[in-house]
Design a protein around this motif. Structure first.
Motif, PDB file in Angstrom:
ATOM      1  N   GLU A 659       1.278  -1.501   0.124  1.00  0.00           N
ATOM      2  CA  GLU A 659       0.077   0.075   0.063  1.00  0.00           C
ATOM      3  C   GLU A 659       0.312   1.324  -0.173  1.00  0.00           C
ATOM      4  N   TYR A 660       1.906   1.483   1.279  1.00  0.00           N
ATOM      5  CA  TYR A 660       3.116   2.541   0.663  1.00  0.00           C
ATOM      6  C   TYR A 660       3.490   2.648  -0.485  1.00  0.00           C
ATOM      7  N   ASN A 661       3.582   1.719  -1.082  1.00  0.00           N
ATOM      8  CA  ASN A 661       4.919   1.402  -1.924  1.00  0.00           C
ATOM      9  C   ASN A 661       3.424   2.551  -2.919  1.00  0.00           C
ATOM     10  N   ALA A 662       2.127   1.788  -3.591  1.00  0.00           N
ATOM     11  CA  ALA A 662       1.384   2.281  -4.470  1.00  0.00           C
ATOM     12  C   ALA A 662       0.708   4.205  -3.754  1.00  0.00           C
ATOM     13  N   LEU A 663       0.694   4.080  -2.397  1.00  0.00           N
ATOM     14  CA  LEU A 663       0.493   5.213  -2.858  1.00  0.00           C
ATOM     15  C   LEU A 663       2.290   6.517  -2.807  1.00  0.00           C
ATOM     16  N   ARG A 664       2.927   5.942  -3.242  1.00  0.00           N
ATOM     17  CA  ARG A 664       4.383   6.756  -3.696  1.00  0.00           C
ATOM     18  C   ARG A 664       4.192   6.628  -5.444  1.00  0.00           C
ATOM     19  N   ASP A 665       3.533   5.871  -5.941  1.00  0.00           N
ATOM     20  CA  ASP A 665       4.181   5.634  -7.315  1.00  0.00           C
ATOM     21  C   ASP A 665       2.837   6.613  -8.040  1.00  0.00           C
ATOM     22  N   ASP A 666       1.631   6.460  -6.736  1.00  0.00           N
ATOM     23  CA  ASP A 666       0.838   7.853  -6.957  1.00  0.00           C
ATOM     24  C   ASP A 666       0.483   8.895  -7.210  1.00  0.00           C
ATOM     25  N   LEU A 668       1.371  10.549  -3.888  1.00  0.00           N
ATOM     26  CA  LEU A 668       0.101  10.882  -2.891  1.00  0.00           C
ATOM     27  C   LEU A 668       1.343  11.212  -1.758  1.00  0.00           C
ATOM     28  N   ILE A 669       2.013  10.743  -1.480  1.00  0.00           N
ATOM     29  CA  ILE A 669       3.310  10.895  -0.370  1.00  0.00           C
ATOM     30  C   ILE A 669       4.934  11.120  -0.713  1.00  0.00           C
ATOM     31  N   HIS A 674       8.143   8.177   2.445  1.00  0.00           N
ATOM     32  CA  HIS A 674       7.830   6.939   2.189  1.00  0.00           C
ATOM     33  C   HIS A 674       9.090   5.947   2.433  1.00  0.00           C
TER      34      HIS A 674
END
Length: 869
Positions: A659-666, A668-669, A674
């Motif tokens: 989930e954290y990797n997806a947020l970074r790729d999008d 959002l963070i 990260h």
């Protein structure tokens, strides 16, 4: 040599290595043959430039190439440890153990046979015997890279590649040991060792190499554990391992450096997955794969550079001797492959290897860098006579050149001639059906894509018509008469192979996701490979046999139980029991995912009947795993729950990381946030990586407490019983007690089930029941034969302990009295003091009245009395 020229030459070599691989694929040649050709052209070109009168401009370059510091020590101390160590890291040791007989035969016996055959053939051709044996030892080692590469490209059986790879790993050590022995006979000023002295050196070479490799690997594992957070530091430690093991064994112990590297790699392969993180283990193998690729390429090119120089003084008689070496080498290898291996197969010591594959192994026995390195070592030795140097260099180089040019370039053609590159009719029919089903799925997916993107109708229509024509052709091929001949038995076999292959993919996926540990994944992949080969060789029966064997207690497990029961060493058994716990939990999770694969894929290709049968077979495997797991749960209560909690926590961490990797790729963070989140996950993951410790002493006491037969014992008696009782693990089919044998122990079933046969009648006993008590109490020969019907754990108590326990446990006395009801020995058993003290009136046998005194005889008549006197 100038450092700038050396650096430039090294860079050019790497460019040539990069170009050689696609060029070899283009020309359908083995990669090693192409590298050797590049090296020969460079070395030959340099000699030509120095000797030609056409130009002197390139003479400095040619002189620099020929003056390269290429010595035998470069090959033996720099490149060889890298190649051997990487091979051991990639080796599936458990699968190698299944084929250890053909591997050892090819690696050791074949090397000795080739050495003797070539040596005596050259002796009969006029070469001194010791020189001939030295040449035989040099050329007896094979390089399997070419044949293994081709086998993999042709999807040949993995077992064949394992045998060839295992042979190459061990025959280097055997050949180098023989090389050192015979070299001492041809050196001037060195006394010839006696045969007893020569043979007496081999145990020291082996033991010293094993000790050096094991010590270096254990120290490396300890250092890697200390550097757990620094992956590059761990990889750096691994790079030092093969060199320290090789040099330490050779220089400090006078032992075999090759064996030391092999043992170091095997130790790291066996113990590393349990001590290192899964991600690091994958990266470590990738790094070593790249290092071995460079080392193998450089060793071939640099060794081939020497070929023109070594063949510079060749004579006509030398060509005749090279022909003798070629013929003798083929004869020796044919004797091993076509006489010894079939003999071992008939004795059931080796699995059967089909004749076409034996032919491929014989023709694929290429000689390469090790042969050239050993020959170079002879030519560099100042104590070897000049003529011996010339003969050894020319014959070894000529034979290696023959294998590379003749065998290497024709190997693919020979494999095609043997039919190993063709699909069987069954596989061809299956391929047609798979293509038809796949194209139908593709058509549905393409139609969905065209609708979503609103493409031009004319373009869609024309492409749909083109795709439909291909689909119709595939369906027609799938419905041909040849395909209708596929029997259900063959479809079941193919379905089982596909199911086991998908199980393997699921295991790899779970390992990459860190859902299962590296140690568990190694064992699971080993079991999946056995399932595939079992299905290939024996169909449904072979698949079921392999599935049952994966749940058996192995010899190592039983040995650790012996250490625990007899010597009080509980550590190994605790670790193996925890491994079995983790293996069963992971196998249960993996097997439950396979039902969907049967419905999604196999049903569409092989039909409903095959799919239903595969569901049934899979369900049986799941039930067997559940049975084994429930037995361990009962035997070690609470430990399975600890492992399940660990699995849930690891799964949660994996999902959180995703989930954290997806947020970074999008977007959002940011990167800073990260990195902080990943550091937190890494710290928590380290806490979940360690497996809970299994305390066998505590667990056995808990098992004893759970037995209803021991429910009325106090704590002191339970502790004493826990010390006296022994644990025994038996596999399904194992005979626990036999008829007509003395009875010395009583058995309690802790988990599993057994079958008891008495006078032709069979009864089954499960958890919590006992057997063997009648023979112990009556001290008679056993009349029953007891056999395990599932993997079973037994608690064993000797006669003295059982009689003492019988006096203190009312529940045990009741169980014994109930077990003798209706039997011929009931009266004898119930009269025993241990059982009579609290027996109910209906089971109490009245004591036998004392014998009455003899009645006085009637008085005899006087006459009779006198007459009797």
């Amino acid at each position: 040599m100038d450092i700038m020229l050396l650096t430039t030459f090294t860079a050019v070599l790497f460019l040539l290595i990069a170009a050689a691989e696609p060029l070899a694929a283009r020309l359908s040649l083995p990669f090693s043959v192409m590298l050797a050709a590049v090296g020969i052209m460079i070395g030959g070109g340099a000699l030509f430039l120095l000797r030609t009168d056409l130009t002197d401009t390139l003479n400095p370059v040619a002189e620099s190439i020929l003056s390269l510091p290429i010595r035998s020590s470069v090959f033996l101390y720099v490149f060889l440890p890298t190649l051997i160590f990487q091979a051991t890291l990639e080796m599936n040791i458990r699968r190698m153990m299944d084929d250890w007989v053909p591997i050892m035969t090819l690696a050791v016996v074949a090397v000795v046979a080739a050495t003797l055959t070539i040596g005596y053939a050259l002796y009969w051709a006029g070469v001194p015997l010791m020189v001939g044996l030295l040449i035989g030892a040099i050329v007896s080692t094979t390089d399997p890279s070419a044949v293994v590469t081709i086998f993999r490209s042709l999807s040949a059986p993995k077992r064949l590649s394992r045998i060839v790879e295992g042979e190459s790993l061990l025959n280097d050590a055997a050949a180098i040991a023989l090389f050192g022995l015979f070299l001492s006979y041809v050196m001037l000023g060195v006394p010839n060792p006696s045969l007893a002295e020569a043979l007496g050196q081999f145990p020291g070479l082996i033991v010293g190499g094993v000790a050096a490799g094991w010590v270096v690997a254990r120290v490396a594992l300890m250092l890697m554990g200390l550097f757990g957070r620094f992956e590059t530091a761990q990889i750096s430690v691994s790079v030092a391992v093969p060199y320290l093991a090789y040099i330490g064994a050779e220089q400090l112990l006078g032992a075999s450096g090759v064996i030391a590297v092999v043992v170091a790699g095997l130790t790291l392969n066996l113990m590393g997955p349990g001590r290192l993180t899964p991600a690091f283990w994958v990266n470590l193998r990738e790094v070593w794969g790249l290092l071995a690729h460079w080392a193998g390429a450089l060793i071939f090119i640099l060794a081939a550079l020497l070929i023109p120089r070594l063949l510079g003084e060749v004579r006509l008689n030398d060509l005749y001797l090279i022909g003798v070496v070629v013929i003798a080498a083929f004869v020796a290898r044919a004797l091993i492959l076509f006489l010894l291996l079939p003999l071992l197969t008939s004795m059931r010591l080796s699995p059967k290897i089909q004749r076409p594959y034996r032919m491929a192994i014989m023709w694929g026995g290429l000689r390469g860098a090790v042969t050239l390195a050993l020959a170079l070592a002879v030519t560099e030795n100042l104590r070897v006579p000049v003529e011996t140097k010339r003969v050894v260099g020319i014959l070894a180089t000529g034979f290696a050149l023959f294998t590379l040019i003749v065998q290497g370039t024709t190997l693919r053609w020979v494999i095609g001639l043997l039919g190993l590159d063709k699909l069987s009719p069954l596989d061809r029919a299956l391929s047609n059906q798979v293509v038809a089903v796949a194209l139908q799925t593709v058509r549905e997916g393409v139609a969905s894509v065209t609708e979503n993107y609103d493409l031009t109708r004319e373009t869609v229509r024309s492409e749909a018509k083109r795709f439909a024509a291909r689909l119709d052709s595939a369906v027609e091929a799938a419905e041909a008469d040849d395909n209708a001949q596929i029997l259900d038995r063959d479809r079941i076999t193919l379905g089982l192979i596909a199911l086991a292959a998908h199980e393997r993919e699921v295991i790899v996926q779970r390992f990459r996701e860190r859902a299962i540990s590296a140690r568990l994944s190694e064992q699971a992949l080993f079991d999946a490979d056995r399932l595939i080969e079992g299905a290939r060789q024996g169909g449904r029966t072979g698949y079921q046999r392999a599935a049952r064997s994966s749940l058996r207690y192995g010899p190592a497990f039983r040995f650790t139980a012996f250490l625990r029961n007899r010597l009080g060493i509980a550590g190994p058994l605790g670790r193996m029991t925890a491994d079995r716990f983790e293996m069963l939990l992971g196998k249960r999770l993996i097997l439950r995912d396979l039902h969907g694969f049967i419905d999604r894929r196999i049903r569409r290709i092989h039909g409903r009947r095959v799919a239903e049968l595969l569901h049934e077979l899979l369900q049986r495997r799941i039930e067997a795993v559940e049975t084994a797991l429930s037995g361990l749960r009962l035997q070690f209560p609470g430990y399975a729950e600890e492992l399940e909690r660990r699995f849930i926590r690891r799964t949660a961490l994996r999902l959180e990381e995703r989930e954290y990797n997806a947020l970074r790729d999008d977007g959002l963070i940011g990167a800073e946030v990260h990195i902080q989140l990943m550091d937190d996950i890494r710290c928590r993951r380290q806490q979940t990586e360690s497996r809970p410790t299994l305390d066998l002493a505590l667990r056995k006491n808990q098992v004893v407490r759970q037995f209803p037969l021991f429910g009325d014992l106090d704590d002191a008696e339970l502790k004493r019983l826990g010390r006296e009782i022994r644990t025994r693990y038996v596999n399904a089919g194992h005979v626990i007690t036999r008829k007509d044998t003395p009875a010395r122990s009583v058995f309690f079933v802790a988990s599993g089930a057994v079958e008891q046969e008495v006078a032709g009648q069979t009864t089954r006993l499960g958890r919590g029941e006992m057997f063997g008590q009648m023979g112990v109490l009556t001290r008679r020969i056993r009349k029953a034969e007891v056999r395990a019907i599932t993997p079973t754990t037994l608690l064993v108590l000797d006669e003295a302990g059982f009689r003492r326990l019988l006096k203190r446990s009312a529940a045990l006395r009741r169980a014994v009295r109930d077990s003798v009801v209706g039997k011929t020995v009931a009266g004898e058993v119930l009269r025993m003091p241990e059982l009579a003290q609290d027996a109910p009136p209906d089971q109490r046998t009245p004591p036998t009245p004392p014998a009455a005194p003899p009645m006085p005889a009637d008085p005899a008549p006087l006459g009779d009395s006198v007459a009797s006197r």
